[in-house]
Scaffold this motif. Structure first.
Motif, PDB file in Angstrom:
ATOM      1  N   LEU A 170       0.857  -1.199   0.000  1.00 12.76           N
ATOM      2  CA  LEU A 170       0.000   0.000   0.000  1.00 12.76           C
ATOM      3  C   LEU A 170       0.895   1.252   0.000  1.00 12.76           C
ATOM      4  N   ALA A 171       1.989   1.203   0.760  1.00  6.86           N
ATOM      5  CA  ALA A 171       2.920   2.336   0.788  1.00  6.86           C
ATOM      6  C   ALA A 171       3.509   2.550  -0.612  1.00  6.86           C
ATOM      7  N   GLN A 172       3.733   1.437  -1.333  1.00  4.93           N
ATOM      8  CA  GLN A 172       4.280   1.524  -2.685  1.00  4.93           C
ATOM      9  C   GLN A 172       3.331   2.328  -3.602  1.00  4.93           C
ATOM     10  N   VAL A 173       2.025   2.129  -3.399  1.00  7.16           N
ATOM     11  CA  VAL A 173       1.028   2.857  -4.201  1.00  7.16           C
ATOM     12  C   VAL A 173       1.167   4.361  -3.945  1.00  7.16           C
ATOM     13  N   PHE A 174       1.243   4.736  -2.660  1.00  2.00           N
ATOM     14  CA  PHE A 174       1.307   6.171  -2.361  1.00  2.00           C
ATOM     15  C   PHE A 174       2.643   6.763  -2.796  1.00  2.00           C
ATOM     16  N   ASP A 175       3.728   6.014  -2.615  1.00  2.00           N
ATOM     17  CA  ASP A 175       5.034   6.499  -3.092  1.00  2.00           C
ATOM     18  C   ASP A 175       4.954   6.820  -4.580  1.00  2.00           C
ATOM     19  N   ASN A 176       4.298   5.929  -5.308  1.00  2.00           N
ATOM     20  CA  ASN A 176       4.173   6.098  -6.748  1.00  2.00           C
ATOM     21  C   ASN A 176       3.362   7.346  -7.102  1.00  2.00           C
ATOM     22  N   LEU A 177       2.237   7.527  -6.386  1.00  2.00           N
ATOM     23  CA  LEU A 177       1.382   8.683  -6.700  1.00  2.00           C
ATOM     24  C   LEU A 177       2.092   9.997  -6.355  1.00  2.00           C
ATOM     25  N   PHE A 178       2.824  10.000  -5.229  1.00  2.00           N
ATOM     26  CA  PHE A 178       3.551  11.225  -4.872  1.00  2.00           C
ATOM     27  C   PHE A 178       4.694  11.473  -5.852  1.00  2.00           C
ATOM     28  N   SER A 179       5.358  10.407  -6.253  1.00  2.00           N
ATOM     29  CA  SER A 179       6.480  10.610  -7.171  1.00  2.00           C
ATOM     30  C   SER A 179       5.960  11.099  -8.526  1.00  2.00           C
ATOM     31  N   ASN A 180       4.770  10.631  -8.937  1.00  2.00           N
ATOM     32  CA  ASN A 180       4.158  11.154 -10.167  1.00  2.00           C
ATOM     33  C   ASN A 180       3.814  12.634 -10.013  1.00  2.00           C
ATOM     34  N   ALA A 181       3.250  12.999  -8.838  1.00  2.00           N
ATOM     35  CA  ALA A 181       2.908  14.411  -8.625  1.00  2.00           C
ATOM     36  C   ALA A 181       4.179  15.260  -8.708  1.00  2.00           C
ATOM     37  N   ALA A 182       5.279  14.741  -8.122  1.00  2.00           N
ATOM     38  CA  ALA A 182       6.538  15.501  -8.152  1.00  2.00           C
ATOM     39  C   ALA A 182       7.047  15.636  -9.593  1.00  2.00           C
ATOM     40  N   LYS A 183       6.803  14.598 -10.420  1.00  2.00           N
ATOM     41  CA  LYS A 183       7.299  14.643 -11.804  1.00  2.00           C
ATOM     42  C   LYS A 183       6.398  15.495 -12.700  1.00  2.00           C
ATOM     43  N   TYR A 184       5.067  15.264 -12.589  1.00  2.00           N
ATOM     44  CA  TYR A 184       4.157  15.858 -13.582  1.00  2.00           C
ATOM     45  C   TYR A 184       3.433  17.105 -13.071  1.00  2.00           C
ATOM     46  N   ALA A 185       3.513  17.353 -11.759  1.00  2.00           N
ATOM     47  CA  ALA A 185       2.825  18.535 -11.232  1.00  2.00           C
ATOM     48  C   ALA A 185       3.783  19.274 -10.300  1.00  2.00           C
ATOM     49  N   ALA A 186       5.059  19.352 -10.723  1.00  2.00           N
ATOM     50  CA  ALA A 186       6.095  19.949  -9.877  1.00  2.00           C
ATOM     51  C   ALA A 186       5.678  21.353  -9.452  1.00  2.00           C
ATOM     52  N   GLY A 187       5.878  21.673  -8.174  1.00  2.00           N
ATOM     53  CA  GLY A 187       5.558  23.014  -7.666  1.00  2.00           C
ATOM     54  C   GLY A 187       4.148  23.101  -7.109  1.00  2.00           C
TER      55      GLY A 187
END
Ligand code: ADP
Length: 414
Positions: A298-315
């Motif tokens: 489950l933590a892997q899912v959230f890590d992935n979503l946050f890392s996507n936000a950092a990549k595609y919605a930086a700032g």
């Protein structure tokens, strides 16, 4: 009685039956329906009580693949038992076999007087099985019925052959699709693996050059790049392994009751320390929300979503929220970045799918969201996306809740 009488050999009736049987065999696409129809039509010209179809599976093994008890003595199982011997004899001789089992002591009991007709099913030069007809009571099958019986067997062989060809076609198409996917997979993955490897090799070779002396700051900078890129390589390989295990259903999960609100607090802290470019806000209204989950996955899912936000919605700010809806826990990861165009929304959970963006060359494999969805579904939940270009993206996760005593909650109870 009509059932025990031989069919009247009337030419026009035979011709009508022949026409109807060949039309049924040619037109119906579903094998069992086509067989039912041919057998029903056959009964108008050819009297029998039961029929069994045996197919050769391996070179010697015979398997009953279709049986119908139509007339008297509706006992398919009993007929399956004797049918195999006649089927074998029919296949071996590659000819029609007529056999009788007459109990002379009780001639009045029709069920004890059995007449069999075995017909080989031939496709090309191959004998693929046998069609066995049974009749209880007089009269016996006669040689003059063989042309009609052989015609029926030929139609049935044609239906079975068509099914075999259709199956072969499906297998070939699947094989072609798998090959195409493998090609796409190899080219995406080799590109993704080469990029970090290129950095690692480049900076390591540079550091090893004997004609240059690097100052300490530069040396550390290069080593930090090698370190980062090695992490990325490992993450990529882990993702690849996870995705193929999830696809094959072999990824081991260790489920246990966990407190979702506590897990989300940890997740928000971890995301804040990992991604400085996305301020994370936590909005956990519900307390002590229990779910049955593998906390690491489950933590892997959230890590992935946050890392996507950092990549595609930086700032952008990212809000992680939790609420309780009936028997489900509802978690949202919302950013206020550029969003995703509607035409891509239906595909982003597909393995290897990436939204094409010529302006930014963000690295990725298109595996992250596929892995998220598989993990959430393995938990009995669902993940969905909602996005408006220019306004942001929200990922919604729904997980079945447990009661305080650890029991699953069904929607009616809450
Ligand atoms: P990857 O990030 O490796 O490309 P993912 O499966 O994680 O693969 O994501 C699939 C695609 O969805 C990404 O290529 C990206 O275009 C899009 N995407 C994912 N998360 C966001 C987000 N928060 N904002 C905008 N686009 C996103």
């Amino acid at each position: 009685m009509a059932e025990t009488e031989l069919p009247i050999s009337n030419d026009s009736r035979d011709l009508e039956a022949i026409f109807a049987i060949s039309a049924a065999a040619a037109q119906c696409n579903e094998t069992d329906l086509a067989l039912d129809e041919v057998i029903a039509l056959a009964r108008a010209v050819f009297v029998f009580d039961n029929v069994v179809l045996y197919l050769r599976r391996e070179s010697t093994h015979l398997e009953p693949s279709y049986a119908r008890a139509i007339g008297r003595g509706r006992s398919e199982e009993a007929d399956l038992a004797w049918g195999e011997a006649i089927a074998n004899q029919t296949i071996q001789s590659a000819q029609a076999v007529i056999r009788e089992e007459i109990n002379a002591e009780i001639p009045s009991q029709r069920m004890k007087q059995r007449y069999f007709l075995g017909l080989p099913l031939i496709v090309g030069d191959d004998s693929i099985g046998a069609l066995i007809f049974v009749r209880y009571g007089n009269p016996a099958f006669a040689a003059n019925q063989l042309p009609m019986a052989n015609f029926i067997a030929a139609q049935i062989a044609q239906i079975l052959e068509r099914e075999r060809l259709m199956l072969r076609l499906v297998i070939l198409e699947t094989e072609r699709q798998v090959e195409r996917l493998q090609d796409d997979f190899v080219s995406t993955i080799s590109h993704e693996l080469r990029t970090p490897l290129g950095f690692i090799k480049g900076y390591a070779t540079t550091l090893l050059r004997e004609d240059t002396v690097w100052d300490e700051a530069t040396r550390r900078e290069f080593l930090a790049i090698i370190d980062d890129e090695s992490d990325r390589l490992r993450e990529l390989i882990d993702n690849l392994l996870d995705s193929s295990r999830l696809q094959a259903g072999t990824l081991q999960m260790e489920f246990q009751p966990i407190r979702l609100d506590t897990l989300l607090r940890d997740m928000a802290l971890r995301a804040s320390s990992r991604h400085e470019n996305i301020p994370v806000e936590l909005d956990v209204g519900a307390q002590d929300v229990q779910v049955q989950a593998d906390p690491t996955r489950l933590a892997q899912v959230f890590d992935n979503l946050f890392s996507n936000a950092a990549k595609y919605a930086a700032g952008s700010k990212v809000i992680l929220s939790l609420s309780v809806e009936d028997s489900e826990a509802h978690i949202t990861v919302r950013d206020f970045g550029p969003g995703i165009a509607p035409e891509h929304l239906g595909n982003i959970f597909t393995r290897f799918y990436r939204v094409p963006n010529p302006l930014t060359a963000t690295r990725g494999t298109g595996l992250g969201l596929f892995i998220c969805r598989r993990i959430i579904r393995t938990h009995g939940g669902e993940i969905a996306v909602e996005s408006t270009p220019g306004q942001g993206t929200a990922f919604h996760i729904y997980l079945p809740r447990l009661s305080q005593t650890g029991e699953p909650l069904c929607p009616l109870e809450s």
